[in-house]
Scaffold this active site. Structure first.
Site, short mmCIF file in Angstrom:
data_model
loop_
_atom_site.label_atom_id
_atom_site.label_comp_id
_atom_site.label_asym_id
_atom_site.label_seq_id
_atom_site.Cartn_x
_atom_site.Cartn_y
_atom_site.Cartn_z
N ASP A 1 0.85 -1.19 0.00
CA ASP A 1 0.00 0.00 0.00
C ASP A 1 0.89 1.24 0.00
O ASP A 1 1.81 1.33 0.80
CB ASP A 1 -0.84 -0.04 1.31
N ARG B 1 -0.63 4.53 -0.19
CA ARG B 1 -1.57 5.67 -0.17
C ARG B 1 -1.16 6.78 0.80
O ARG B 1 -1.63 7.89 0.70
CB ARG B 1 -2.98 5.17 0.17
#
Ligand SMILES: [Zn+2]
Length: 449
Positions: A356, A358
């Site tokens: 991830d 983000r």
């Protein structure tokens, strides 16, 4: 190059062959000679014009305008250009002779139809580092400078809209929501205020959020974009970067003024883009059902006299992109043990090297822009988002998971993997998933798509 031309344009650069397509356009606009590339990393001697930026100053005037336009390079005071990734299309249009490089936008009547006024959170260099809080107000705040010829562009635009989601018609029929004739109409149409926000990064603040030095940040951005922005290395005086990434869209239900009041119920979902589900209804994940659930909760809060907020971040596939995402789907579905929750995160890491990217640490900025200090109903099961909000001192009163009946069948792999990884559940539904059971939840194989 003649001596005369050199004295007109002392910019440092390399001779470029000039295309015929550009030549007539250039003459028509009476541009300065552009036979050589002018590197903004080498400022012209004696040039004044670029206003200073004092990030976090109390007023727009004291802060100074963000100028990323190439129309007059002497006025620029940032690294990068406006419009995020779309700056590349603008470059194509200029290369093809379809757009004048000195075009300036006519901002007449483009101002917001609702007020999002300055908040205490706009001040200082800590609480907002990834967007320009004055971005929607530049046409008014910098009216004089624009009249003087500065090309100052909004990085935020706000408008009103009516949205039509078929699921809301179903929710009306089932009685989960009721029409009120104002927020939600009898036919399921919904009135919203929406805002588009482009990223504007204050580099020292971004570095601080990531726990690295500004030099480390600049170097990685420079190198890992293929040396796309030389100013990152050569212009340490420029602290603002307009990164070529997607932005944020807000959908606001009910009165916008409620958001900052501290007196009204606020429902919110922060949703990271998943085009395959959000737009096309793919059943491999819970994204669109969760988004619709969030919108229903937003409507209900607005109908109770509060407001609802959907924050839609352009961070496709956990910001790894859709190519990586589809590769991971294949790897999951061709897994000899089947598409199991046990392998859900592992397969992403196999392909992308990381699960991830983000960086939810930047996500709360938009709440500080809106002046929100408390969310009453938080429609999300992500601990990363919850923790980021807590770290920024924004209170979350109640977390609302997605109802089981809204989860598509093939998405049970994703749901179980997330729950096992510690995502929030309320303990009532299929919430508790023992790690031993993760090999049991299987999605469809590729030949049964
Ligand atoms: Zn999805």
């Amino acid at each position: 190059m003649t001596e005369d031309k050199r004295s007109e344009d002392p910019g440092i650069g390399h001779n470029l062959p000039e295309t015929k397509a550009v030549e007539p356009e250039r003459r028509a606009n009476k541009q300065p000679d552009q036979k050589h590339i002018v590197l903004s990393s080498h400022p012209r001697k004696g040039v004044v014009g670029a206003p200073d930026i004092h990030w976090g100053a109390a007023t727009a005037k004291l802060r100074g305008p963000v100028i990323g336009s190439q129309a007059n390079p002497q006025q620029r005071n940032v690294i990068g250009v406006h419009s995020g990734a779309y700056g590349v299309y603008r470059a194509l249009a200029i290369a093809a002779g379809k757009l004048s490089p000195i075009h300036r936008p006519d901002l007449t009547n483009t101002f917001p139809p609702v007020d999002i006024p300055p908040q205490p959170q706009w001040q200082g260099t800590e609480r907002i580092v990834s967007m320009d809080p004055w971005g929607h107000l530049v046409a008014a705040e910098f009216r004089d400078e624009i009249a003087q010829g500065f090309d100052i562009r909004p990085t935020i635009a706000i408008t009103k809209a009516r949205i039509q989601l078929p699921e809301l018609q179903g929710a009306l029929r089932s009685g989960r929501v009721k029409a009120d004739g104002h927020i939600l109409l009898e036919n399921g149409d919904t009135n919203v205020v929406k805002a588009a926000i482009e990223p504007v990064w204050y580099l020292p603040g971004i570095a601080k959020r990531l726990g690295i030095s500004e030099t480390q940040l600049r170097r990685a951005l420079f190198e890992q974009t293929g040396a796309m922005f030389s100013d990152l290395i050569t212009r340490h005086d420029r602290k603002i970067f307009l990164p070529p990434i997607g932005g944020i869209t807000l959908y606001i239900f009910g009165d916008v003024a409620n958001l900052a009041s501290g007196m009204h119920e606020i429902a919110c979902r922060v949703h990271d883009e998943c085009n395959g589900s959000d737009v096309f209804g793919s059943d491999i994940c819970t994204c669109r059902p969760y988004l619709v659930h969030g919108i229903e909760e937003c409507i209900l809060s607005a109908q109770r006299g509060g407001s609802g907020l959907i924050v839609y971040n352009r961070k496709e596939g956990r910001a790894l992109g859709e190519v990586v995402k589809f590769l991971v789907y294949n790897a999951r579905k061709r897994n000899p043990a089947g598409d199991t929750a046990a392998a859900y995160f592992e397969k992403t890491e196999c392909v992308a090297g990381v699960q991830d990217v983000r960086f939810q640490d930047l996500m709360p900025d938009v709440f500080n822009w809106l002046g929100i200090r408390r969310i009453d109903r938080w429609i999300s099961m992500s601990n990363m988002k919850f923790d980021a909000m807590a770290q920024h001192g924004i209170e979350i009163v109640k977390r609302i998971p997605i109802p089981d009946e809204m989860i598509p069948r093939d998405a049970s792999v994703e749901m179980d993997a997330k729950k096992a990884a510690g995502y929030f559940t309320d303990g009532t539904s299929s919430a508790a998933v023992a790690t031993d059971d993760l090999a049991d939840t299987k999605g469809r194989t590729l030949d049964r798509y």
